[in-house]
Design an enzyme around this catalytic site. Structure first.
Site, PDB file in Angstrom:
ATOM      1  N   HIS A  16      48.808  41.341  43.579  1.00 41.55           N
ATOM      2  CA  HIS A  16      49.324  42.561  42.955  1.00 41.55           C
ATOM      3  C   HIS A  16      50.594  42.990  43.674  1.00 41.55           C
ATOM      4  O   HIS A  16      50.912  42.521  44.762  1.00 41.55           O
ATOM      5  CB  HIS A  16      48.279  43.686  42.917  1.00 41.55           C
ATOM      6  N   CYS A  35      53.516  46.905  50.714  1.00 41.47           N
ATOM      7  CA  CYS A  35      52.698  46.632  49.520  1.00 41.47           C
ATOM      8  C   CYS A  35      53.524  46.705  48.233  1.00 41.47           C
ATOM      9  O   CYS A  35      53.026  46.380  47.149  1.00 41.47           O
ATOM     10  CB  CYS A  35      51.518  47.596  49.439  1.00 41.47           C
ATOM     11  N   HIS A  39      51.857  40.389  46.783  1.00 39.42           N
ATOM     12  CA  HIS A  39      50.998  39.792  47.808  1.00 39.42           C
ATOM     13  C   HIS A  39      49.591  39.673  47.227  1.00 39.42           C
ATOM     14  O   HIS A  39      49.318  40.205  46.151  1.00 39.42           O
ATOM     15  CB  HIS A  39      50.988  40.655  49.084  1.00 39.42           C
ATOM     16  N   HIS A  41      45.081  39.348  47.723  1.00 40.95           N
ATOM     17  CA  HIS A  41      43.888  39.748  48.470  1.00 40.95           C
ATOM     18  C   HIS A  41      42.705  38.881  48.051  1.00 40.95           C
ATOM     19  O   HIS A  41      42.626  38.451  46.905  1.00 40.95           O
ATOM     20  CB  HIS A  41      43.501  41.205  48.173  1.00 40.95           C
ATOM     21  N   ASP A  79      40.143  36.735  38.272  1.00 37.77           N
ATOM     22  CA  ASP A  79      40.210  35.827  39.423  1.00 37.77           C
ATOM     23  C   ASP A  79      41.437  34.916  39.313  1.00 37.77           C
ATOM     24  O   ASP A  79      41.725  34.360  38.252  1.00 37.77           O
ATOM     25  CB  ASP A  79      38.927  34.985  39.512  1.00 37.77           C
ATOM     26  N   HIS A  80      42.172  34.790  40.443  1.00 38.60           N
ATOM     27  CA  HIS A  80      43.394  33.969  40.494  1.00 38.60           C
ATOM     28  C   HIS A  80      44.416  34.385  39.441  1.00 38.60           C
ATOM     29  O   HIS A  80      45.012  33.538  38.761  1.00 38.60           O
ATOM     30  CB  HIS A  80      43.060  32.474  40.410  1.00 38.60           C
ATOM     31  N   GLU A 123      38.915  45.451  50.141  1.00 36.30           N
ATOM     32  CA  GLU A 123      40.240  44.841  49.984  1.00 36.30           C
ATOM     33  C   GLU A 123      40.592  44.017  51.215  1.00 36.30           C
ATOM     34  O   GLU A 123      41.168  42.948  51.132  1.00 36.30           O
ATOM     35  CB  GLU A 123      41.269  45.952  49.770  1.00 36.30           C
TER      36      GLU A 123
HETATM   37 NI    NI Z   1      47.555  44.946  48.370  1.00 36.79          NI
END
Ligand code: NI
Length: 133
Positions: A16, A35, A39, A41, A79-80, A123
């Site tokens: 995100h 952020c 990047h 998570h 996902d992904h 997270e």
């Molecule tokens: Ni983040």
């Protein structure tokens, strides 16, 4: 009614970028810091369901049903992926607060009525978010 609770954890990897269209580039950098860069998570999605224990099955919600529902409505969708590209995040910043709320809303629609208690999303090792509707 005496309630029992059942919780289960799922892994979700996604990227995100925290960026609000209503802020300038400088305000976005000031608000979100690093952020504001894209990047990723490895989120841990924790789902808690609750209710009366079914006399026949001895369960609150069948684990297979929960797994299938989370797989179909959450993991297959997010996902992904890049969360910013999902239709549910077109009009809201994909912070983990909003991700937690989106996952709750999607699962509430898909699970048997009244069973979903909360969704909690880790997270990082140190951050977690929770939504109870
Ligand atoms: Ni983040």
């Amino acid at each position: 009614m005496a309630k029992a609770y059942f919780g289960r954890r799922y892994m979700l990897s996604a990227s995100h970028r925290l960026h609000s269209e209503s802020l300038s580039d400088a305000e976005n950098r000031a608000t979100y810091g690093k952020c504001n860069n894209p990047h990723g998570h490895n989120y841990v999605i924790e789902v808690l369901v609750g209710g009366e224990v079914d006399r026949e099955t001895g369960m609150v919600v069948n684990m297979a049903t929960l797994d299938e529902t989370v797989q179909e409505h959450v993991l297959a969708r997010f996902d992904h992926t890049n969360l910013n590209c999902d239709a549910l995040f077109v009009n809201q910043v994909p912070t983990t607060e909003n991700l937690t709320k989106v996952v709750f809303d999607v699962l509430k629609q898909a699970l048997p009525a009244g069973k979903l208690e909360y969704v909690r999303v880790e997270e990082t090792e140190n951050n977690f978010f929770e939504f109870r509707g």
